[in-house]
Design an enzyme around this catalytic site. Structure first.
Site, PDB file in Angstrom:
ATOM      1  N   SER A 132       0.744  -1.200   0.040  1.00 56.16           N
ATOM      2  CA  SER A 132       0.020  -0.027  -0.044  1.00 56.16           C
ATOM      3  C   SER A 132       0.810   1.217   0.215  1.00 56.16           C
ATOM      4  O   SER A 132       1.810   1.169   0.471  1.00 56.16           O
ATOM      5  CB  SER A 132      -0.862  -0.228   1.354  1.00 56.16           C
ATOM      6  OG  SER A 132      -1.467   1.333   1.377  1.00 56.16           O
ATOM      7  N   HIS A 133       0.335   2.503  -0.499  1.00 60.46           N
ATOM      8  CA  HIS A 133       0.957   3.784  -0.366  1.00 60.46           C
ATOM      9  C   HIS A 133       0.877   4.208   1.152  1.00 60.46           C
ATOM     10  O   HIS A 133       1.783   4.917   1.656  1.00 60.46           O
ATOM     11  CB  HIS A 133       0.379   4.672  -1.334  1.00 60.46           C
ATOM     12  CG  HIS A 133       0.152   4.457  -2.574  1.00 60.46           C
ATOM     13  ND1 HIS A 133      -0.265   3.341  -3.306  1.00 60.46           N
ATOM     14  CD2 HIS A 133       1.308   5.204  -3.414  1.00 60.46           C
ATOM     15  CE1 HIS A 133      -0.067   3.420  -4.667  1.00 60.46           C
ATOM     16  NE2 HIS A 133       0.908   4.536  -4.785  1.00 60.46           N
ATOM     17  N   SER A 134       0.174   3.665   1.921  1.00 63.14           N
ATOM     18  CA  SER A 134      -0.012   4.156   3.303  1.00 63.14           C
ATOM     19  C   SER A 134       0.213   3.126   4.437  1.00 63.14           C
ATOM     20  O   SER A 134      -0.687   1.951   4.330  1.00 63.14           O
ATOM     21  CB  SER A 134      -1.496   4.600   3.392  1.00 63.14           C
ATOM     22  OG  SER A 134      -1.666   5.102   4.900  1.00 63.14           O
TER      23      SER A 134
END
Length: 130
Positions: free
Chosen positions: A11-13
């Site tokens: 994920s980006h986060s």
């Protein structure tokens, strides 16, 4: 093969992926290794080749690994990692991030083989909420 199919959440986060890992731990607590590869090495938003490669190695118990990216560059980075560092039994899955991860984790917790875990994650695309 030994163990259960592992799962890598790309994920980006980190917060998003950590929350999903927490949910999966409640839904599929029976020995499924869920590893997060999220954000950048310095804690920012983004994706990291090194974090993904490390997570795949950590998730691999010998039964295979399902890699679930969230969107955009996480897919591209995961593809690059898996092309550069091929490992037998590692599959990048085109599935919705949350629903696919839930289906994969629950299926993996039953001791299902890699193909069944991949299929469960991919079938999550057709889950209806209403």
């Amino acid at each position: 093969m030994s163990g259960r199919v592992g799962i890598v959440l790309v994920s980006h986060s980190a917060k998003l992926a950590d929350g999903l890992r927490e949910l999966l731990g409640e839904l599929a607590p029976d020995g499924v290794r869920v590893v997060v590869a999220a954000g950048t090495e310095d804690g920012g938003l983004g994706t990291s080749y090194e974090l993904i490669a490390g997570a795949v190695a950590e998730a691999d118990t010998g039964a295979g690994v399902v890699v679930l990216p969230d969107l955009g560059s996480s897919v591209l980075t995961a593809v690059t990692v898996l092309e550069d560092e091929p490992r037998p039994g590692v599959r990048l899955v085109d599935a919705p991030f949350v629903e696919g991860a839930v289906a994969a984790a629950v299926t993996a917790s039953t001791g299902a083989v890699l193909a069944e875990v991949v299929a469960a994650a991919e079938e999550a695309r057709s889950f209806r909420k209403l």
